[in-house]
Design an enzyme around this catalytic site. Sequence first.
Site, PDB file in Angstrom:
ATOM      1  CB  VAL A 178      -0.934  -0.021   1.030  1.00 57.29           C
ATOM      2  CG1 VAL A 178      -0.075   0.176   2.538  1.00 57.29           C
ATOM      3  CG2 VAL A 178      -2.038   1.235   0.873  1.00 57.29           C
ATOM      4  CG  ASP A 184      -7.769  -4.758   5.970  1.00 56.23           C
ATOM      5  OD1 ASP A 184      -7.504  -5.622   6.468  1.00 56.23           O
ATOM      6  OD2 ASP A 184      -8.110  -4.402   5.007  1.00 56.23           O
ATOM      7  N   GLY A 238      -5.649  -6.809   0.782  1.00 48.59           N
ATOM      8  CA  GLY A 238      -6.063  -5.845   1.778  1.00 48.59           C
ATOM      9  C   GLY A 238      -5.100  -4.654   1.905  1.00 48.59           C
ATOM     10  CD  GLU A 239      -0.588  -4.500   2.845  1.00 47.09           C
ATOM     11  OE1 GLU A 239      -0.278  -3.588   1.786  1.00 47.09           O
ATOM     12  OE2 GLU A 239       0.195  -5.331   3.115  1.00 47.09           O
ATOM     13  N   GLY A 240      -5.465  -1.650   1.800  1.00 44.66           N
ATOM     14  CA  GLY A 240      -6.182  -0.461   0.883  1.00 44.66           C
ATOM     15  C   GLY A 240      -5.611  -0.534  -0.269  1.00 44.66           C
TER      16      GLY A 240
END
Length: 359
Positions: A99, A182, A324-326
Site C-alpha cells: 500500500v 486494514d 487488503g491494506e487499502g
Amino acid sequence: MAKELYDYIQNIISLDEQAMQAARDHQLQLTKPPESLGVLEEIAVQVAGITSELTTDVSKKAVVVMAGDHGVCAEGVSAFPAEVTAQMVTNFVRGGAAVNVLARSVGAEVVCVDVGVNADFEAPVMAGEPTHFVSRKVRKGTSNMAHGPAMTRAEAVAAIQAGIDTVEELVSKGYRMFATGDMGIGNTTASSALLCAYTGLAPEDAVGRGTGIGDAQWEHKCTVVRRALELNLAQTDDALDVLAKVGGLEIAGLVGVIIAAARHRAPVVIDGFISTAAALAAVRLAPAVKPYIIASHLSEERGHHALLAALNVKPALHMNMRLGEGTGAVLMFQLIDAAIRIMDEMATFAEAGVSNKED
C-alpha cells in the site's frame, strides 16, 4: 448507540442533487458521445453530489490503515501467526508495504492507526518514520469470539470514535478524499461472521481462504464462524451489537472512517473484503453514509461479492487481488482523479468547434 455517535451521524446530509444534475448536463456538452466514458462519468456525478462542486480538488488524499489483532486467531484460522499484525504495522510505517508503494504512485498519504494491536510501539521511533503513525489503541486485540463477544459495546464505540477522530484530524489538515485500509491477522474470519450476521448467508458461502489456508483449515474456519454466530448472536438484530460481538477493532475503526468522511462530505473509497464488511456495518448504523462510498475492486475473497451486493455498489476494478491494506482503494484514487480531470479539462463542443449530435 452512544448519544455522541448518534448525534454525529444525524449531521450527515444527502448528496447535492443539483450539483449532480449540473455534472450530467456538463457531460452532455463534452466532445464525446453521451455516457461513452461509462464509470468515469458515474464517478464524476457522484463526486459532484458529495462535494457540491462540479470539479473539486481532491489532490490531498489519504488511505487510513486501521490495525488490530483478533483473539479468534487462537482457533487456528489463519496461515500466519498473530504477531504478523504488529510486524506489518512497522512495515507500513517504514514505507515498505504494497500500500505504501501504490500510495506513493498516486500521491496519497498512508496513515497507519493502531486501534487494537497486541503490541506496544515506541512512539518516538515510529514518529521519525516516513508514514504517519497514530496510536488510538482501545485494547490489545479482541477476545476470542468463538468463546464469547469479541468486544464490549463500549469498546466498539470507542474504536468507531478512533476512526472518526483520525478523519477529523486529517480534514483539519486539508485532506479531501479517503480510502480504507486494514491490517489484522484473523480479520477475514471476523468479516465473514459480520457478513453472515448482517445478511443471513451461510458460513460456507461467506468464508474464504484469507491468508491462503488449505481445505481442512477452511472447513475448520467455517465451523469457528458458525460457533461464534450461534454463541453470540442468537437473538440480536442490533447492528452495533453485531459489530461488537463478532467484529474487530480495526473493522470498527474503519466504520468510523467511513462515517466521518460522509460527515465531512468527502468521497471514501472502500478496499476489499474487510473494508466492505466495515462499510456494510457503517451503512447499517448510519444509512446516510451509503452515497458517499465508492467501491474500488472485487476481491478474490469468497464473500466479497455478497458484501458488495448487500451494499448495492459496483466495483470498477477486477484484478484478482486479495491483499487488503487499502491496495485496491489506492488504485481507485487514480480513476477518480481522471474522472474529475475530464470534467475540468475536456473541451465542450462549443469550445472545440465540433458539431454535436443531431436531435
